[in-house]
Write a protein that holds these residues in place. Structure first.
Motif, PDB file in Angstrom:
ATOM      1  N   GLU A 246       0.836  -1.201   0.000  1.00  0.00           N
ATOM      2  CA  GLU A 246       0.000   0.000   0.000  1.00  0.00           C
ATOM      3  C   GLU A 246       0.868   1.248   0.000  1.00  0.00           C
ATOM      4  OE1 GLU A 246      -3.315  -0.203  -0.021  1.00  0.00           O
ATOM      5  OE2 GLU A 246      -3.470  -2.358   0.334  1.00  0.00           O
ATOM      6  N   GLU A 247       2.174   1.085  -0.114  1.00  0.00           N
ATOM      7  CA  GLU A 247       3.073   2.200   0.162  1.00  0.00           C
ATOM      8  C   GLU A 247       3.547   2.968  -1.065  1.00  0.00           C
ATOM      9  OE1 GLU A 247       7.050   1.117   1.518  1.00  0.00           O
ATOM     10  OE2 GLU A 247       6.745  -0.903   0.746  1.00  0.00           O
ATOM     11  N   VAL A 248       3.883   4.232  -0.825  1.00  0.00           N
ATOM     12  CA  VAL A 248       4.568   5.079  -1.800  1.00  0.00           C
ATOM     13  C   VAL A 248       5.834   5.513  -1.072  1.00  0.00           C
ATOM     14  CG1 VAL A 248       4.397   7.179  -3.160  1.00  0.00           C
ATOM     15  CG2 VAL A 248       2.353   5.825  -2.736  1.00  0.00           C
ATOM     16  N   GLY A 312      17.081   4.808   5.611  1.00  0.00           N
ATOM     17  CA  GLY A 312      17.217   4.387   4.218  1.00  0.00           C
ATOM     18  C   GLY A 312      15.902   4.368   3.451  1.00  0.00           C
ATOM     19  N   GLU A 313      14.803   4.675   4.121  1.00  0.00           N
ATOM     20  CA  GLU A 313      13.518   4.683   3.413  1.00  0.00           C
ATOM     21  C   GLU A 313      12.516   5.526   4.177  1.00  0.00           C
ATOM     22  OE1 GLU A 313      11.640   0.815   2.959  1.00  0.00           O
ATOM     23  OE2 GLU A 313       9.745   1.747   2.402  1.00  0.00           O
ATOM     24  N   VAL A 314      11.682   6.253   3.428  1.00  0.00           N
ATOM     25  CA  VAL A 314      10.513   6.898   4.012  1.00  0.00           C
ATOM     26  C   VAL A 314       9.319   6.496   3.149  1.00  0.00           C
ATOM     27  CG1 VAL A 314      11.270   9.065   2.917  1.00  0.00           C
ATOM     28  CG2 VAL A 314       9.394   9.114   4.518  1.00  0.00           C
ATOM     29  N   ALA A 315       8.271   5.955   3.810  1.00  0.00           N
ATOM     30  CA  ALA A 315       7.123   5.422   3.073  1.00  0.00           C
ATOM     31  C   ALA A 315       5.819   5.967   3.633  1.00  0.00           C
ATOM     32  CB  ALA A 315       7.128   3.906   3.157  1.00  0.00           C
ATOM     33  N   LEU A 316       4.925   6.362   2.726  1.00  0.00           N
ATOM     34  CA  LEU A 316       3.640   6.925   3.130  1.00  0.00           C
ATOM     35  C   LEU A 316       2.506   5.950   2.804  1.00  0.00           C
ATOM     36  CD1 LEU A 316       4.185  10.571   1.797  1.00  0.00           C
ATOM     37  CD2 LEU A 316       4.577   9.697   4.113  1.00  0.00           C
ATOM     38  N   ASP A 336       2.116  -5.112   8.751  1.00  0.00           N
ATOM     39  CA  ASP A 336       2.095  -3.947   9.634  1.00  0.00           C
ATOM     40  C   ASP A 336       2.689  -2.713   8.952  1.00  0.00           C
ATOM     41  OD1 ASP A 336       0.834  -5.439  11.557  1.00  0.00           O
ATOM     42  OD2 ASP A 336       2.692  -6.063  12.533  1.00  0.00           O
ATOM     43  N   GLU A 337       3.694  -2.896   8.105  1.00  0.00           N
ATOM     44  CA  GLU A 337       4.283  -1.726   7.451  1.00  0.00           C
ATOM     45  C   GLU A 337       3.316  -1.130   6.420  1.00  0.00           C
ATOM     46  OE1 GLU A 337       7.738  -2.305   4.989  1.00  0.00           O
ATOM     47  OE2 GLU A 337       6.597  -3.398   3.512  1.00  0.00           O
ATOM     48  N   ASN A 338       2.342  -1.952   5.991  1.00  0.00           N
ATOM     49  CA  ASN A 338       1.361  -1.460   5.036  1.00  0.00           C
ATOM     50  C   ASN A 338       0.104  -0.925   5.708  1.00  0.00           C
ATOM     51  OD1 ASN A 338       2.304  -1.645   2.262  1.00  0.00           O
ATOM     52  ND2 ASN A 338       2.691  -3.777   2.778  1.00  0.00           N
ATOM     53  N   CYS A 341       2.403   4.640   8.012  1.00  0.00           N
ATOM     54  CA  CYS A 341       3.594   5.268   7.440  1.00  0.00           C
ATOM     55  C   CYS A 341       4.811   4.662   8.142  1.00  0.00           C
ATOM     56  CB  CYS A 341       3.583   6.774   7.694  1.00  0.00           C
ATOM     57  SG  CYS A 341       2.383   7.626   6.655  1.00  0.00           S
ATOM     58  N   HIS A 342       5.850   4.389   7.386  1.00  0.00           N
ATOM     59  CA  HIS A 342       7.024   3.803   8.035  1.00  0.00           C
ATOM     60  C   HIS A 342       8.326   4.388   7.511  1.00  0.00           C
ATOM     61  CE1 HIS A 342       6.266   0.901   4.642  1.00  0.00           C
ATOM     62  NE2 HIS A 342       7.559   1.037   4.492  1.00  0.00           N
ATOM     63  N   LEU A 343       9.358   4.121   8.275  1.00  0.00           N
ATOM     64  CA  LEU A 343      10.715   4.486   7.883  1.00  0.00           C
ATOM     65  C   LEU A 343      11.535   3.204   7.935  1.00  0.00           C
ATOM     66  CD1 LEU A 343      11.166   7.589  10.227  1.00  0.00           C
ATOM     67  CD2 LEU A 343      10.561   7.634   7.801  1.00  0.00           C
ATOM     68  N   VAL A 376      15.689  -2.355   7.653  1.00  0.00           N
ATOM     69  CA  VAL A 376      14.609  -2.801   8.539  1.00  0.00           C
ATOM     70  C   VAL A 376      13.548  -1.709   8.675  1.00  0.00           C
ATOM     71  CG1 VAL A 376      14.020  -3.616  10.856  1.00  0.00           C
ATOM     72  CG2 VAL A 376      16.165  -4.319   9.815  1.00  0.00           C
ATOM     73  N   ASP A 377      12.320  -2.049   8.282  1.00  0.00           N
ATOM     74  CA  ASP A 377      11.212  -1.092   8.352  1.00  0.00           C
ATOM     75  C   ASP A 377      10.605  -1.069   9.747  1.00  0.00           C
ATOM     76  OD1 ASP A 377      10.844  -0.393   5.457  1.00  0.00           O
ATOM     77  OD2 ASP A 377      10.596  -2.560   5.321  1.00  0.00           O
ATOM     78  N   PHE A 378      10.158   0.108  10.162  1.00  0.00           N
ATOM     79  CA  PHE A 378       9.406   0.211  11.421  1.00  0.00           C
ATOM     80  C   PHE A 378       8.335   1.294  11.268  1.00  0.00           C
ATOM     81  CE2 PHE A 378      11.385   4.132  12.809  1.00  0.00           C
ATOM     82  CZ  PHE A 378      12.574   4.120  12.090  1.00  0.00           C
TER      83      PHE A 378
END
Ligand code: ZN
Ligand code: ZN
Length: 407
Positions: A246-248, A312-316, A336-338, A341-343, A376-378
């Motif tokens: 679901e992320e951008v 290393g990542e920013v996701a909305l 859970d990351e979907n 919003c995660h980094l 690693v996403d959180f």
């Protein structure tokens, strides 16, 4: 799980996820308990014209026993055959599907610092492979099917936890309709629209704020590109790396993050749970951190290498995504990351930089894209999250209000 629905699931992933081509080799990484799923995947892959299809079996119980009993020196000495078998996937242009269905408590009782050192040795040994994968050198897709221990964690009071979890997975995979492929196409188009709006604005900074106390300004890498579900592999064939997705997302600038963030959901990492944690950043670097649960696991992650001290990542992700709306805590990053919003701590996807796949690590670093053996996403998104985009001229544009898209 009935055979018919697994078959439908396998077909969707092989076609829309890894986009298996006629005459291509295929590998499935699968928990041993889910052998029925593996058999259906292999049959389906051959039906779709695979040249060769194989399974890489894994078993957490065997891993837990090994981690507990074998000595650390043996375990941090990653066998050559294992590294070669991974690199071979790239050399022979396999596409691969990985089933992520870990028991969140799989390695309970094994010292967290021992696991951290084994994980670090493995990540280091597989750096060449993971670099290639992150640069879309081959096509891959991460998916999930319920395993008993995982399902029990998600639905502790259910008499049929695996069935309940499968039902949720079917919903989030958009398989509960007559034409899942069409549904996916519409979904992918929608995400691409958000990504192209963000690319048009070409923000210099994003400012995250919510009532948990998160107040963090993140600079974006130079020449960053916002991506979403559909990506192109080196061979020019489209694929989707995570299903559901679901992320951008894009690459933050490794030297530009200032402020503090609070986690919005627990994070399962290496068979341990890290919960209610905070990270404080100064000029892109983590200068302080805390965790109410799993502090030493978090410490192990952050201290992996110099790259795990940076983003290393920013996701909305909007709060109205099917996963977010389910309100379920899956204890599995894929879901859970979907939901939020995660980094990510660690390496940036080279693909989130213009022409990034053909740039060297040094060139990528110069543009601000972080490097590490880890990624690693959180989750940091909440229902009241605001995200404000700041353009190069200092103009402020609302991107998220109350946890959802406004552009
Ligand atoms: Zn992401
Ligand atoms: Zn990520």
């Amino acid at each position: 799980m009935d055979t018919k629905s697994i078959k439908q699931f396998a077909k969707l992933i092989l076609k829309f996820g890894v986009n298996l081509q006629n005459g291509q080799c295929f590998e499935l990484s699968c928990p041993v308990t889910e052998y029925k799923v593996a058999r259906i995947f292999i049959d389906t892959a051959y039906e779709m014209g695979a040249k060769y299809a194989r399974v890489r079996w894994n078993d957490e119980k065997v891993d837990a026993s090994t981690y507990l009993n074998a000595d650390e020196k043996t375990l941090t000495n990653v066998p050559k055959w294992f590294v070669l078998s991974k690199n071979e996937l790239v050399e022979k242009n396999f596409c691969y599907v990985a089933i992520a269905a870990d028991d969140p408590y799989a390695f309970k009782g094994v010292p967290e610092d021992k696991i951290a050192r084994i994980a670090k040795a493995r990540s280091k040994a597989l750096k060449k492979f993971s670099d290639t994968v992150m640069a879309n050198g081959i096509r891959w897709c991460v998916v999930s099917v319920p395993t008993l221990q995982w399902a029990k964690t998600v639905f502790p009071n259910s008499k049929k936890p695996e069935k309940d979890l499968w039902q949720e997975i079917v919903k989030t995979m958009r398989l509960d309709c007559d034409n899942p492929e069409q549904k996916w196409q519409e979904h992918v188009d929608n995400l691409i629209r958000h990504a192209s709006r963000l690319n048009d604005f070409n923000f210099e900074f994003l400012h995250f704020k919510n009532s948990l106390g998160t107040d963090l300004k993140i600079g974006l890498a130079e020449n960053h590109v916002w991506l979403s579900a559909l990506e192109k592999a080196k061979d020019g064939v489209d694929f989707i790396a995570n299903m559901p997705t679901e992320e951008v997302f894009t690459a933050p600038h490794r030297l530009k993050a200032d402020g503090k963030l609070y986690s919005a959901m627990p994070l399962v990492y290496n068979g341990n749970i890290i919960d209610k944690f905070s990270l404080t950043f100064k000029e892109g670097k983590i200068v302080d951190y805390s965790a109410e649960k799993g502090y030493s696991t978090l410490k192990g992650l952050i201290e992996t290498d110099s790259g795990t001290l940076r983003l290393g990542e920013v996701a909305l992700i909007g709060k109205n995504s099917p996963i977010a709306k389910s309100g379920i805590l899956f204890y599995n990053t894929l879901f859970d990351e979907n939901a939020s919003c995660h980094l990510a701590i660690g390496k940036a996807y080279p693909t989130t930089i213009k022409n990034g796949s053909s740039l060297s690590t040094t060139e990528l670093k110069d543009l601000g894209a972080n490097d590490s053996v880890e990624h690693v996403d959180f989750m940091i998104g909440t229902d009241d999250l605001t995200v404000t985009g700041i353009t190069k001229n200092g103009e402020k544009i609302p991107v998220f209000t109350d946890g959802d898209w406004v552009i």
